[in-house]
Design an enzyme around this catalytic site. Structure first.
Site, mmCIF file in Angstrom:
data_model
loop_
_atom_site.group_PDB
_atom_site.id
_atom_site.type_symbol
_atom_site.label_atom_id
_atom_site.label_comp_id
_atom_site.label_asym_id
_atom_site.label_seq_id
_atom_site.Cartn_x
_atom_site.Cartn_y
_atom_site.Cartn_z
ATOM 1 N N PRO A 9 0.791 -1.189 0.120
ATOM 2 C CG PRO A 9 -0.232 -1.168 1.930
ATOM 3 C CD PRO A 9 0.471 -1.977 1.147
ATOM 4 C CG ASP A 23 -10.799 -1.346 -22.240
ATOM 5 O OD1 ASP A 23 -12.084 -1.791 -23.005
ATOM 6 O OD2 ASP A 23 -9.831 -2.339 -21.965
ATOM 7 N NE ARG A 40 -8.509 -6.379 -20.404
ATOM 8 C CZ ARG A 40 -8.691 -5.378 -20.919
ATOM 9 N NH1 ARG A 40 -7.998 -3.959 -21.147
ATOM 10 N NH2 ARG A 40 -10.023 -5.359 -21.685
ATOM 11 C CD GLU A 61 1.673 -5.198 10.915
ATOM 12 O OE1 GLU A 61 1.956 -3.956 10.765
ATOM 13 O OE2 GLU A 61 0.686 -5.886 11.028
HETATM 14 N N1 ADE Z 1 -0.949 -5.139 -0.153
HETATM 15 C C1 ADE Z 1 -1.976 -4.842 0.970
HETATM 16 N N2 ADE Z 1 -2.597 -3.733 0.484
HETATM 17 C C2 ADE Z 1 -2.198 -3.391 -0.784
HETATM 18 C C3 ADE Z 1 -2.528 -2.611 -1.833
HETATM 19 N N3 ADE Z 1 -3.327 -1.483 -1.658
HETATM 20 N N4 ADE Z 1 -1.873 -2.516 -2.996
HETATM 21 C C4 ADE Z 1 -0.865 -3.306 -3.217
HETATM 22 N N5 ADE Z 1 -0.380 -4.229 -2.248
HETATM 23 C C5 ADE Z 1 -1.142 -4.374 -1.089
#
Ligand code: ADE
Length: 231
Positions: free
Chosen positions: A90, A170, A155, A117
């Site tokens: 994230p 698209d 794709r 984590e």
């Molecule tokens: N791992 C946990 N959350 C994630 C996300 N939003 N994007 C990519 N990998 C992740």
């Protein structure tokens, strides 16, 4: 294009790999996907443990540096094409269609799926991966994000879609950075809702103009942030 996916949960991928477009692309040798179980590179021969508690305290467990580095080095040597290493987190740069278009031109990736984590910081310091996020929310691990990345990328490989033009048209794509227009198929009428006359007219210019107008209308209503700033 080859993807080597490093995960603690290889089974997550089995359904996805055997279905639909991806399965066809694999059968046609346009895409190769190799799943690697990180536990195979554990230095703990008995329990195949790959995680440990963070120094300095705090919740959860971290994936240790040594098995990841050994794994990536060995996997890198499994094919002559030099792979770019991608880490899904994230904290990475948010994936977008222009990025996917760029990524689809590279022949090989090693994708690291995080869990718990995350990884010991030295994994990032040593491998210097491309860090990618699929959105501003937290998943339980990188596996679903890896599937999103593979799905969006393959794709765009020539030959994977039946009709190459469809990936250009698209939403968000090369020919069209705004949202796609509404589409209809048979029947012409259902529960009082009719297909717009213009789509049945056979007038290709009028159809193209209606579609451009509808794309713009939809984007203005739903995603005005995608429109170029008006001068
Ligand atoms: N791992 C946990 N959350 C994630 C996300 N939003 N994007 C990519 N990998 C992740």
């Amino acid at each position: 294009m080859r993807f080597d996916i490093v995960t603690l949960f290889p089974e997550i991928f089995s359904g996805y790999l055997t279905q639909s477009l991806l399965n066809k692309a694999i059968q046609a040798s346009l895409v190769e996907i190799v799943i690697h179980d990180l536990r195979q590179w554990s230095i703990d021969q008995r329990n195949h443990k790959i995680d440990d508690r963070p120094f300095g305290g705090g919740p959860g467990m971290l994936i240790c540096v040594e098995p990841v580095i050994r794994c990536v080095e060995e996997v890198q040597a499994m094919s002559p094409d030099q792979a770019l290493v991608v880490l899904l987190t994230p904290q990475g740069e948010r994936l977008s269609q222009p990025m996917v278009e760029q990524l689809s031109t590279n022949p090989r990736y090693i994708i690291l799926c995080g869990r718990y984590e995350g990884f010991d910081q030295r994994v990032l310091d040593i491998l210097k991966p491309i860090e990618l996020s699929i959105g501003d929310y937290v998943l339980n691990g990188g596996e679903v994000a890896a599937m999103v990345l593979v799905d969006a990328t393959i794709r765009l490989i020539p030959g994977v879609l039946g009709d190459e033009q469809s990936s250009v048209d698209d939403s968000f794509s090369r020919g069209n950075r705004i949202l796609e227009f509404p589409q209809y198929t048979r029947p012409r009428e259902f529960r009082g809702l009719s297909v717009p006359d213009v789509l049945l007219s056979g007038n290709h210019e009028a159809i193209a103009s209606w579609r451009a107008q509808e794309s713009l209308k939809r984007t203005t209503e739903r995603r005005a942030d995608l429109l170029p700033p008006s001068s």
